[in-house]
Design a protein around this motif. Structure first.
Motif, PDB file in Angstrom:
ATOM      1  N   LYS A 104       1.083  -1.032  -0.446  1.00 36.01           N
ATOM      2  CA  LYS A 104      -0.233   0.041   0.195  1.00 36.01           C
ATOM      3  C   LYS A 104       0.576   1.320   0.010  1.00 36.01           C
ATOM      4  O   LYS A 104       0.182   2.291  -0.298  1.00 36.01           O
ATOM      5  CB  LYS A 104      -0.793  -0.025   1.361  1.00 36.01           C
ATOM      6  CG  LYS A 104      -1.907  -1.036   1.557  1.00 36.01           C
ATOM      7  CD  LYS A 104      -3.013  -1.622   0.119  1.00 36.01           C
ATOM      8  CE  LYS A 104      -4.079  -2.264   0.384  1.00 36.01           C
ATOM      9  NZ  LYS A 104      -4.155  -3.869   0.608  1.00 36.01           N
ATOM     10  N   THR A 138      -4.169  -0.881   4.407  1.00 36.57           N
ATOM     11  CA  THR A 138      -4.396   0.901   3.837  1.00 36.57           C
ATOM     12  C   THR A 138      -4.583   1.031   5.307  1.00 36.57           C
ATOM     13  O   THR A 138      -4.342   2.520   4.734  1.00 36.57           O
ATOM     14  CB  THR A 138      -5.310  -0.017   3.035  1.00 36.57           C
ATOM     15  OG1 THR A 138      -5.607   0.031   1.623  1.00 36.57           O
ATOM     16  CG2 THR A 138      -5.857   1.710   2.736  1.00 36.57           C
ATOM     17  N   SER A 220      -8.515   1.820  -2.907  1.00 31.69           N
ATOM     18  CA  SER A 220      -8.487   2.003  -4.742  1.00 31.69           C
ATOM     19  C   SER A 220      -9.080   3.078  -5.046  1.00 31.69           C
ATOM     20  O   SER A 220      -8.824   2.512  -6.692  1.00 31.69           O
ATOM     21  CB  SER A 220      -7.603   0.380  -4.851  1.00 31.69           C
ATOM     22  OG  SER A 220      -8.118  -0.400  -3.988  1.00 31.69           O
ATOM     23  N   ARG A 225      -4.921   6.828  -6.384  1.00 38.77           N
ATOM     24  CA  ARG A 225      -4.015   5.438  -5.813  1.00 38.77           C
ATOM     25  C   ARG A 225      -3.746   4.765  -6.333  1.00 38.77           C
ATOM     26  O   ARG A 225      -2.474   3.948  -6.514  1.00 38.77           O
ATOM     27  CB  ARG A 225      -4.588   4.804  -5.300  1.00 38.77           C
ATOM     28  CG  ARG A 225      -5.149   4.749  -3.238  1.00 38.77           C
ATOM     29  CD  ARG A 225      -4.272   4.528  -2.515  1.00 38.77           C
ATOM     30  NE  ARG A 225      -3.789   2.936  -2.713  1.00 38.77           N
ATOM     31  CZ  ARG A 225      -4.292   2.276  -1.831  1.00 38.77           C
ATOM     32  NH1 ARG A 225      -5.531   2.528  -1.708  1.00 38.77           N
ATOM     33  NH2 ARG A 225      -4.332   0.650  -1.876  1.00 38.77           N
TER      34      ARG A 225
END
Ligand code: PLP
Length: 484
Positions: A104, A138, A220, A225
């Motif tokens: 991440k 995340t 995401s 991202r």
């Protein structure tokens, strides 16, 4: 570069709007109106920062000078995403050299910079409230990435019984003046569903607006991202060319441990942009909804949800699949909207055979349960003396079942210490329960791989956040916390 929405192709947004907003007003995901072509040959001989810089420029119209450099200076190596050769046709792409030791960081160290630049471009002075639903990794990466970034607040929701002890402590002990981590009863899908509902809640939007706050997403679903993740597919390919393993134009395969379909989708974007990828192999854990989808064309979440040793992949609603089926439906936003409604109401949708053929041209899929994963960790260590975490092991288990007819890159998404108990068990140790410092030491003794100091630190830092709420209360919680 202009963006449109997977649920309404009448939408046209500039790149700054897409990054600042995170999700389109209609609930759809932003996608580029056309995929930029990038000639991978111009990446040969460059370092990672230079490659990432070119990818960012291809997607964003606002000023991204120095963004990649600033982002990747937080990594523990000069090579943020090294490719390691293990065998003929077998390579590992290490994506866990960032501050939180999971992949991440590849994007979440970039996103705060993108957001600041995009806001400047739009002369936007409102505060941005970053809402994050996390299956573990995340959340920490977003907290680290956004901590003390001017003009932002970051609030993370994690399933309180669905993350590892190290993951939870890492979030609960986060420092910074604009951060918050909240446990929820329920699983990641509940967290993600409630956060998406918050984005659509007009009352909440108005309330926050009165306080000069706008919501955005670091999940995401945010195109900011996804784009940084495209860079490592290009970079891995070019590293193989630069080191003489392949010739320019040779096709390679990637095997990707998959949860929310963000990592692997970035690979598919790279493919669309001209990178010679033959197959993207989607590796799931026991929550194998994607394996079934790619086999049958039916996406069906009416099934048992399993808590596994690879918690960051314990997901049934893979948000980014929406971007794939939007493209393979011939960019049919009405159909995509209908399917997403079906998913929300009936928990399933199906995709026709013609579309599935397009998907299967590039994607293959398979899954590994906890036992397969432990075996894969042991096999990898015995065979190559190379230690992998449980998520990467899902990919390796899947890769090892395939005939490696061409160079195959297993995408490695976390430092093994993040999931120490299962890794130790795989190596034959009798351990149970959550991670302890003693386990870290034992793993160091067994493998001679060093434990990152920031992972050990979580046992000493004091807990700042330990609230738990029900998923249905997320909107009220945000309103009470930020709306006054
Ligand atoms: C998030 C994560 C994954 C899954 O990635 P997606 O983009 O959600 O498919 C795999 N492994 C680790 C360690 C992760 O943190």
């Amino acid at each position: 570069m202009k963006y449109t929405s997977t649920r309404d192709t009448a939408v046209e947004a500039d790149s700054a709007t897409a990054v600042v907003g995170g999700i389109s007003e209609d609930g759809g995901l932003y996608v580029p109106q056309v995929f930029p072509k990038l000639d991978y040959k111009q990446f040969f001989g460059l370092d990672y920062v230079e490659r990432a810089d070119k990818v960012l420029r291809a997607f964003f119209d606002f000023n991204v000078d120095g963004v990649a450099k600033a982002a990747y200076s937080t990594f523990d190596t000069d090579e943020p995403a090294p490719t390691v050769k293990l065998d003929d046709n077998l390579f590992v792409l290490e994506l866990w050299h960032g501050r939180t030791h999971a992949f991440k960081d590849m994007a979440l160290s970039v996103l705060p910079h993108l957001l600041v630049r995009a806001k400047a471009q739009k002369c936007e002075t409102d505060k941005t409230l970053i809402l994050v639903a996390t299956s573990g990794d995340t959340g920490k990466a977003a907290l680290e990435g956004f901590k003390d970034v001017d003009g932002t607040e970051v609030c993370v929701f994690y399933p309180t019984d669905g993350v590892s002890r190290v993951q939870k402590l890492a979030m609960q002990t986060q420092d910074g003046n604009n951060v918050l981590a909240v446990g929820i009863t329920g699983n990641f899908d509940d967290a993600q569903g409630s956060v998406k509902a918050a984005f659509r809640d007009d009352r909440l939007k108005d309330l926050l607006k009165d306080n000069n706050i706008k919501m955005s997403s670091a999940n995401s679903i945010n195109i900011g991202r996804l784009v940084p993740q495209i860079a490592y597919y290009f970079s891995a390919y070019c590293d193989l060319v630069d080191s003489g393993e392949i010739k320019a134009g040779d096709k390679i395969d990637f095997v990707v441990p998959t949860g929310n379909f963000g990592n692997i989708l970035a690979g598919w974007y790279a493919h669309n942009m001209g990178l010679p990828i033959s197959k993207l192999v989607c590796a799931s854990n026991r929550n194998n909804v994607l394996t079934d989808f790619i086999e049958t064309g039916i996406y069906d979440i009416n099934r048992e949800f399993y808590k596994t040793d690879s918690p960051s992949m314990d997901i049934l609603v893979s948000s980014n699949l929406e971007r794939l089926i939007f493209e393979t439906s011939g960019r049919n936003s009405e159909l995509t909207l209908k399917r997403m409604k079906d998913l929300a109401t009936a928990g399933r949708y199906s995709v026709d055979e013609r579309e599935m053929e397009k998907i299967r041209e590039v994607f293959a899929a398979d899954y590994a349960d906890d036992e397969d994963i432990e075996d894969a960790i042991a096999d990898m260590f015995d065979e190559y003396g190379y230690l992998i975490d449980t998520h990467t092991a899902a990919a390796y288990a899947v890769a090892a079942r395939r005939e490696l007819v061409r160079p195959t890159v297993v995408v490695s998404t976390a430092n093994p210490y993040k999931f120490a108990p299962a890794v130790l068990r795989a190596l034959g140790e009798k351990v149970s329960g959550e991670a302890t410092e003693a386990m870290f030491s034992r793993l160091e003794d067994l493998t001679a791989m060093e434990v990152p100091s920031s992972l050990k630190e979580v046992f000493y830092k004091s807990v700042r956040f330990n609230e738990t709420i029900a998923p249905k209360d997320i909107i009220e919680y945000i309103a009470a916390r930020y709306g006054k």
